[in-house]
Design an enzyme around this catalytic site. Structure first.
Site, PDB file in Angstrom:
ATOM      1  N   PHE A 109       0.852  -1.189   0.000  1.00 48.33           N
ATOM      2  CA  PHE A 109       0.000   0.000   0.000  1.00 48.33           C
ATOM      3  C   PHE A 109       0.890   1.241   0.000  1.00 48.33           C
ATOM      4  O   PHE A 109       1.995   1.228   0.550  1.00 48.33           O
ATOM      5  CB  PHE A 109      -0.923  -0.017   1.220  1.00 48.33           C
ATOM      6  CG  PHE A 109      -1.834   1.163   1.298  1.00 48.33           C
ATOM      7  CD1 PHE A 109      -2.753   1.423   0.293  1.00 48.33           C
ATOM      8  CD2 PHE A 109      -1.765   2.046   2.366  1.00 48.33           C
ATOM      9  CE1 PHE A 109      -3.589   2.523   0.361  1.00 48.33           C
ATOM     10  CE2 PHE A 109      -2.601   3.147   2.443  1.00 48.33           C
ATOM     11  CZ  PHE A 109      -3.516   3.386   1.433  1.00 48.33           C
ATOM     12  N   ASP A 180       6.590  -2.871   8.800  1.00 51.17           N
ATOM     13  CA  ASP A 180       5.232  -2.460   8.448  1.00 51.17           C
ATOM     14  C   ASP A 180       4.365  -3.690   8.672  1.00 51.17           C
ATOM     15  O   ASP A 180       4.315  -4.598   7.839  1.00 51.17           O
ATOM     16  CB  ASP A 180       5.161  -1.989   6.992  1.00 51.17           C
ATOM     17  CG  ASP A 180       3.757  -1.512   6.608  1.00 51.17           C
ATOM     18  OD1 ASP A 180       2.787  -1.917   7.283  1.00 51.17           O
ATOM     19  OD2 ASP A 180       3.629  -0.749   5.628  1.00 51.17           O
ATOM     20  N   HIS A 183      -0.482  -5.679   7.961  1.00 49.40           N
ATOM     21  CA  HIS A 183      -1.180  -6.923   7.620  1.00 49.40           C
ATOM     22  C   HIS A 183      -0.886  -8.014   8.639  1.00 49.40           C
ATOM     23  O   HIS A 183      -1.244  -9.162   8.427  1.00 49.40           O
ATOM     24  CB  HIS A 183      -0.725  -7.449   6.249  1.00 49.40           C
ATOM     25  CG  HIS A 183      -1.006  -6.528   5.104  1.00 49.40           C
ATOM     26  ND1 HIS A 183      -0.711  -6.849   3.798  1.00 49.40           N
ATOM     27  CD2 HIS A 183      -1.568  -5.293   5.057  1.00 49.40           C
ATOM     28  CE1 HIS A 183      -1.061  -5.854   2.997  1.00 49.40           C
ATOM     29  NE2 HIS A 183      -1.569  -4.893   3.741  1.00 49.40           N
ATOM     30  N   GLN A 206      -7.290   0.257  10.312  1.00 52.24           N
ATOM     31  CA  GLN A 206      -8.240   0.712   9.291  1.00 52.24           C
ATOM     32  C   GLN A 206      -9.192  -0.445   8.993  1.00 52.24           C
ATOM     33  O   GLN A 206      -8.889  -1.610   9.265  1.00 52.24           O
ATOM     34  CB  GLN A 206      -7.435   1.164   8.050  1.00 52.24           C
ATOM     35  CG  GLN A 206      -8.261   1.757   6.934  1.00 52.24           C
ATOM     36  CD  GLN A 206      -8.661   0.726   5.907  1.00 52.24           C
ATOM     37  OE1 GLN A 206      -8.128  -0.360   5.871  1.00 52.24           O
ATOM     38  NE2 GLN A 206      -9.626   1.067   5.064  1.00 52.24           N
ATOM     39  N   LYS A 209      -8.320  -4.071   7.808  1.00 50.26           N
ATOM     40  CA  LYS A 209      -7.287  -4.872   8.498  1.00 50.26           C
ATOM     41  C   LYS A 209      -7.888  -5.953   9.395  1.00 50.26           C
ATOM     42  O   LYS A 209      -9.090  -5.976   9.627  1.00 50.26           O
ATOM     43  CB  LYS A 209      -6.356  -3.970   9.299  1.00 50.26           C
ATOM     44  CG  LYS A 209      -5.900  -2.715   8.579  1.00 50.26           C
ATOM     45  CD  LYS A 209      -5.086  -2.959   7.316  1.00 50.26           C
ATOM     46  CE  LYS A 209      -4.715  -1.614   6.699  1.00 50.26           C
ATOM     47  NZ  LYS A 209      -3.922  -1.706   5.496  1.00 50.26           N
ATOM     48  N   ARG A 238       4.861  17.649  23.464  1.00 53.12           N
ATOM     49  CA  ARG A 238       4.902  17.822  24.927  1.00 53.12           C
ATOM     50  C   ARG A 238       5.804  16.772  25.578  1.00 53.12           C
ATOM     51  O   ARG A 238       6.221  15.808  24.952  1.00 53.12           O
ATOM     52  CB  ARG A 238       3.489  17.687  25.501  1.00 53.12           C
ATOM     53  CG  ARG A 238       2.554  18.806  25.107  1.00 53.12           C
ATOM     54  CD  ARG A 238       1.207  18.618  25.805  1.00 53.12           C
ATOM     55  NE  ARG A 238       0.366  19.783  25.645  1.00 53.12           N
ATOM     56  CZ  ARG A 238      -0.631  19.877  24.744  1.00 53.12           C
ATOM     57  NH1 ARG A 238      -0.894  18.879  23.935  1.00 53.12           N
ATOM     58  NH2 ARG A 238      -1.344  20.978  24.670  1.00 53.12           N
ATOM     59  N   TYR A 245       1.412  23.817  28.225  1.00 53.09           N
ATOM     60  CA  TYR A 245       1.748  24.627  27.045  1.00 53.09           C
ATOM     61  C   TYR A 245       3.251  24.759  26.819  1.00 53.09           C
ATOM     62  O   TYR A 245       3.737  25.781  26.345  1.00 53.09           O
ATOM     63  CB  TYR A 245       1.055  25.996  27.127  1.00 53.09           C
ATOM     64  CG  TYR A 245      -0.439  25.870  26.914  1.00 53.09           C
ATOM     65  CD1 TYR A 245      -0.955  25.335  25.736  1.00 53.09           C
ATOM     66  CD2 TYR A 245      -1.348  26.250  27.902  1.00 53.09           C
ATOM     67  CE1 TYR A 245      -2.321  25.183  25.541  1.00 53.09           C
ATOM     68  CE2 TYR A 245      -2.718  26.103  27.722  1.00 53.09           C
ATOM     69  CZ  TYR A 245      -3.195  25.563  26.538  1.00 53.09           C
ATOM     70  OH  TYR A 245      -4.537  25.409  26.337  1.00 53.09           O
ATOM     71  N   ARG A 255      -3.611  11.601  17.997  1.00 52.67           N
ATOM     72  CA  ARG A 255      -4.085  10.731  19.077  1.00 52.67           C
ATOM     73  C   ARG A 255      -5.345   9.952  18.707  1.00 52.67           C
ATOM     74  O   ARG A 255      -6.223  10.453  18.019  1.00 52.67           O
ATOM     75  CB  ARG A 255      -4.342  11.568  20.332  1.00 52.67           C
ATOM     76  CG  ARG A 255      -3.101  12.258  20.863  1.00 52.67           C
ATOM     77  CD  ARG A 255      -3.378  12.998  22.149  1.00 52.67           C
ATOM     78  NE  ARG A 255      -4.344  14.072  21.989  1.00 52.67           N
ATOM     79  CZ  ARG A 255      -4.000  15.348  21.749  1.00 52.67           C
ATOM     80  NH1 ARG A 255      -2.737  15.705  21.637  1.00 52.67           N
ATOM     81  NH2 ARG A 255      -4.930  16.276  21.634  1.00 52.67           N
TER      82      ARG A 255
HETATM   83  C1  LIG Z   1      -3.212  -0.180   5.404  1.00 56.69           C
HETATM   84  C2  LIG Z   1      -1.756  -0.150   5.264  1.00 56.69           C
HETATM   85  C3  LIG Z   1      -0.962   0.876   5.815  1.00 56.69           C
HETATM   86  C4  LIG Z   1      -1.483   2.160   6.367  1.00 56.69           C
HETATM   87  O1  LIG Z   1      -2.526   2.107   7.183  1.00 56.69           O
HETATM   88  P1  LIG Z   1      -3.636   3.278   7.262  1.00 56.69           P
HETATM   89  O2  LIG Z   1      -4.201   2.978   8.614  1.00 56.69           O
HETATM   90  O3  LIG Z   1      -4.601   3.068   6.150  1.00 56.69           O
HETATM   91  O4  LIG Z   1      -2.958   4.588   7.231  1.00 56.69           O
HETATM   92  C5  LIG Z   1       0.414   0.750   5.738  1.00 56.69           C
HETATM   93  N1  LIG Z   1       0.982  -0.298   5.127  1.00 56.69           N
HETATM   94  C6  LIG Z   1       0.266  -1.276   4.560  1.00 56.69           C
HETATM   95  C7  LIG Z   1       0.975  -2.410   3.903  1.00 56.69           C
HETATM   96  C8  LIG Z   1      -1.130  -1.236   4.594  1.00 56.69           C
HETATM   97  O5  LIG Z   1      -1.831  -2.202   3.987  1.00 56.69           O
END
Ligand SMILES: *Cc1c(COP(=O)(O)O)cnc(C)c1O
Length: 413
Positions: A109, A180, A183, A206, A209, A238, A245, A255
């Site tokens: 992605f 990453d 998945h 997301q 997933k 912070r 502040y 967040r």
């Molecule tokens: C979905 C995804 C992301 C990013 O996730 P978001 O929550 O959509 O920003 C990063 N890397 C891979 C391989 C993904 O499939």
């Protein structure tokens, strides 16, 4: 057997597959708790590093950070708005910035490559291995330059990347590895949870997933100082214990809310059983599909001890099968099996990488990444929700693929 559904025959399957997301009264209960408490936001700055001291933090975000990180073999977790942000935060916390290069695969992605760009760094693509669709360690050395500051392997589809070879090479060059793991929820490499092996692991929640609150993300790490820095970066720069502040560095507001964390706590409770089911069904389906000419499920290397099966992916080989991939997908979908061809092209072919003024000429990567080109031409993806059904569902998928193969002449006439 009847003729193809695409030619007016009876489809193999009329029933739908399980839908996604999966939820029940548990999500409702935890969300209601948050709504009724009026505490929709909480001050969790300092919680990530202190997680071990709080057996049952009253903040859902703090509890989720702690439980998700612990379930993935790490003491520290920093929840954030999405997986792209998780990658940006991890990169920034490691000091990556303008002028630096970050090595990423092109079969992923866009976030894997856009996260470095969003903080001023330059993604450098390294080809994948066709057996796994993951970074090919044999191609890594040539992608490293004096400006390389991080390597981001993707555990594509939930299959562990070849981290032995990748971390060994990265170690020799003193380059940190960020996984990453968007998945990878619940998956493992040599028995260790995905996301816990590199300096940091980035997850996404997301909606597509393997666990979700619609949106959401998380950085996990073994490094307390790195976790603190990640937290500061999503808390507008912070520092815990310092005046509200007072800002120490350029930070975001990235967040997660208590409402999202409530849903994610319930989703996490369900993850082990769902992962087990995806593994049982994924392994079985792969063994069934391997019997059909032209269908090549991704490899199952010994180091990939726990496949997270975010996707079920196979290569469709047009010649032995006797149809084009587009013909095959039309016929398979008509039989009641939803399937897609995945990424239309490797990342570097996106207009994003053809803009003027980029520090690299991305046109050259097509030649450097033949396996990624081929993966885009051959891949077939099934969503993980299909693996949440039972054995009969897997038999239906295999039967539909076999039927399209046996009746392929009907589409050539
Ligand atoms: C979905 C995804 C992301 C990013 O996730 P978001 O929550 O959509 O920003 C990063 N890397 C891979 C391989 C993904 O499939």
């Amino acid at each position: 057997m009847s003729k193809l559904a695409l030619r007016g025959g009876e489809p193999v399957r009329a029933r739908p597959f399980p839908s996604w997301p999966v939820f029940d009264g548990r999500e409702e209960e935890l969300v209601l708790e948050v709504v009724r408490s009026g505490r929709w936001w909480s001050y969790t700055l300092g919680e990530a590093a202190a997680a071990g001291d709080h057996a049952a933090p009253s903040s859902k975000v703090a509890a989720f950070q702690h439980r998700f990180a612990a379930a993935h073999g790490c003491p520290y977790g920093v929840a954030c708005v999405n997986g792209t942000a998780a990658l940006e935060i991890a990169l920034r916390a490691l000091g990556v910035g303008a002028g630096d290069e970050v090595i990423v695969p092109p079969y992923t992605f866009v976030a894997t490559a856009s996260a470095p760009m969003l903080i001023g760094a330059t993604p450098v693509f390294c080809d994948i291995h066709l057996d796994t669709f993951n970074l090919d360690p044999r191609r890594l050395e040539e992608a490293i330059t004096p400006r390389t500051r991080a390597i981001i392997p993707v555990h594509f589809a939930g299959l562990a990347a070849d981290l032995d070879a990748i971390t060994a090479l990265a170690g020799r060059h003193g380059i940190p590895v960020i996984e990453d793991a968007a998945h990878g929820h619940g998956g493992s490499w040599n028995g260790r949870p995905l996301g816990s092996i590199g300096v940091a692991g980035a997850f996404s929640f997301q909606v597509s997933k393997n666990m979700t609150a619609g949106e959401g993300g998380m950085v996990i790490t073994h490094d307390a100082a790195l976790a603190e820095l990640c937290e500061s970066l999503i808390w507008a720069g912070r520092k815990p214990g310092r005046p509200w502040y007072e800002h120490y560095r350029l930070g975001w507001n990235y967040r997660l809310t208590e409402l999202q964390a409530a849903i994610l706590l319930a989703q996490l409770e369900r993850l082990p059983a769902q992962t087990q089911r995806r593994q049982d069904n994924g392994g079985y389906l792969a063994s069934r599909l391997r019997e059909i000419p032209g269908i090549a499920p991704l490899a199952a290397p010994a180091y990939a001890t726990g496949h997270a099966w975010h996707l079920f992916v196979f290569r469709f080989l047009a010649e032995p099968f006797g149809l084009s991939r587009a013909q095959f997908l039309r016929a398979l979908t008509a039989e009641g099996i939803p399937a897609s061809s995945g990424y239309a092209h490797p990342l570097y072919r996106n207009p994003l990488f053809q803009q003027p003024g980029l520090p690299l000429d991305y046109a050259g990567f097509a030649e450097r990444c033949p396996a990624s080109e081929q993966a885009c031409a051959e891949a077939v993806w099934l969503e993980h929700r299909l693996l949440l059904g039972d054995r009969v569902d897997m038999d239906d998928i295999a039967a539909a693929v076999a039927k399209v193969y046996e009746h392929r002449e009907e589409l050539l006439a």
